[in-house]
Design a protein around this motif. Structure first.
Motif, PDB file in Angstrom:
ATOM      1  N   GLY A 204      15.798  12.407  98.363  1.00  0.00           N
ATOM      2  CA  GLY A 204      16.056  12.912  99.697  1.00  0.00           C
ATOM      3  C   GLY A 204      17.224  12.267 100.412  1.00  0.00           C
ATOM      4  N   LEU A 236      15.235  17.519  99.697  1.00  0.00           N
ATOM      5  CA  LEU A 236      13.804  17.256  99.814  1.00  0.00           C
ATOM      6  C   LEU A 236      13.021  18.417  99.244  1.00  0.00           C
ATOM      7  CD1 LEU A 236      13.631  15.883 103.472  1.00  0.00           C
ATOM      8  CD2 LEU A 236      13.485  14.546 101.361  1.00  0.00           C
ATOM      9  N   ASP A 248      14.686  21.922 100.441  1.00  0.00           N
ATOM     10  CA  ASP A 248      14.918  22.159 101.866  1.00  0.00           C
ATOM     11  C   ASP A 248      16.133  23.030 102.145  1.00  0.00           C
ATOM     12  OD1 ASP A 248      16.649  20.232 100.971  1.00  0.00           O
ATOM     13  OD2 ASP A 248      16.411  18.890 102.684  1.00  0.00           O
ATOM     14  N   ALA A 262       7.776   9.628  94.939  1.00  0.00           N
ATOM     15  CA  ALA A 262       8.566   9.717  96.170  1.00  0.00           C
ATOM     16  C   ALA A 262       8.228   8.667  97.222  1.00  0.00           C
ATOM     17  CB  ALA A 262       8.425  11.111  96.780  1.00  0.00           C
TER      18      ALA A 262
END
Length: 303
Positions: A204, A236, A248, A262
């Motif tokens: 991310g 993400l 995303d 994560a």
């Protein structure tokens, strides 16, 4: 009856085991409680997951360790702690309730799904020996199935791997699968072309190994590229349904095996006899002596 105070230590990891080795057993009765009867070395879970090490290479029996001179007198009780009753000064496990005078919490961390608890049913995790063995078995099974699959598209789908999280664990397991792709397939599975296996790591932030130096991040990126691992930074995962990851930015990736690395959070534990709540990420704020702020005679050490 002993007049010594009783210390109960929850967790036989690095912190808990080293604590019971160092504490003066002539002044305290010490009991170590853990849900497993063995100690593990978490930094090498990825090597078990990638078949580079046997599980016994990173595990050893706690009772064997407690027989050593510096642990003489330490009792071991197996059980997963379900509740701490602060008022009664007891802990309750699956099997018993045990009194303490002083309590040391050394439970470590577990997987953080950032509120998306349904992911636990769909992804593979790497926070225990059992989870590492599960990943190893699934990767090997997929390679065996792919070796006898005549349909090219089905074979590629079987060997579609994605790692979520570009921290140390994510980089290590992605690199291990990359080594499988670049070096091992042609030796052990000559019927599988390297291009049939895909391995992608999704992070991310704007770099891998964010807690380490920029040099370490750049080296990890270079090495993963050499192992034919696709790296997606600044992305993400939003959802994972029907083997499709949605990012995303709206893009999608097909993967039949997602390995989640994560993030971590403190192992949750229930308190009674108090209104105390753990802090952000399941952490316990402590003073300079590791005493949990707001609780009496309870300490927290380790992760």
């Amino acid at each position: 009856m002993s007049t010594k105070q009783k210390i109960v230590v929850i967790g036989g990891g690095f912190a808990g085991l080293n604590f019971v080795k160092k504490i003066d057993k002539s002044k305290f009765d010490v009991t170590l409680v853990d849900k497993h009867n063995y100690h593990t070395f978490p930094p090498l879970f990825y090597q078990v997951a990638s078949s580079e090490l046997d599980p016994t290479s990173i595990c050893f029996p706690l009772r064997r360790e407690l027989r050593k001179h510096n642990c003489h007198g330490v009792a071991f009780h197996i059980g997963k702690v379900r509740k701490i009753d602060v008022a009664a000064k007891t802990i309750s496990t699956d099997y018993e309730t045990t009194h303490y005078d002083k309590l040391v919490i050394a439970l470590g961390t577990t997987n953080n799904f950032f509120g998306n608890k349904d992911l636990i049913k769909d992804v593979y995790t790497l926070k225990s020996t059992d989870q590492a063995i599960r990943i190893r078995n699934e990767i090997l099974f997929r390679c065996e199935r792919a070796a006898v699959e005549p349909d090219n598209e089905k074979r590629r789908r079987m060997l579609s791997f994605v790692v979520i999280g570009g921290g140390p664990a994510g980089v290590e397991i992605a690199g291990a699968v990359g080594e499988l792709k670049r070096y091992i397939l042609k030796r052990d599975y000559p019927g599988i072309a390297p291009d049939d296996l895909s391995i992608t790591i999704i992070e991310g932030t704007d770099r891998l190994l964010g807690t380490m130096s920029r040099e370490a991040s750049d080296t990890a990126l270079r090495d993963l590229n050499q192992l034919m691992v696709e790296v997606k930074l600044g992305r993400l995962m939003k959802t994972y349904n029907d083997n499709v990851i949605t990012l995303d930015d709206g893009s999608t990736i097909y993967s039949e095996m997602v390995i989640w690395t994560a993030g971590v959070t403190g192992v949750p534990i229930e308190f009674s006899g108090t209104d105390y709540k753990a802090g952000r990420g399941g952490c316990f704020p402590t003073d300079q002596y590791c005493r949990i702020e707001g609780l009496e005679d309870i300490y927290a050490i380790g992760d």
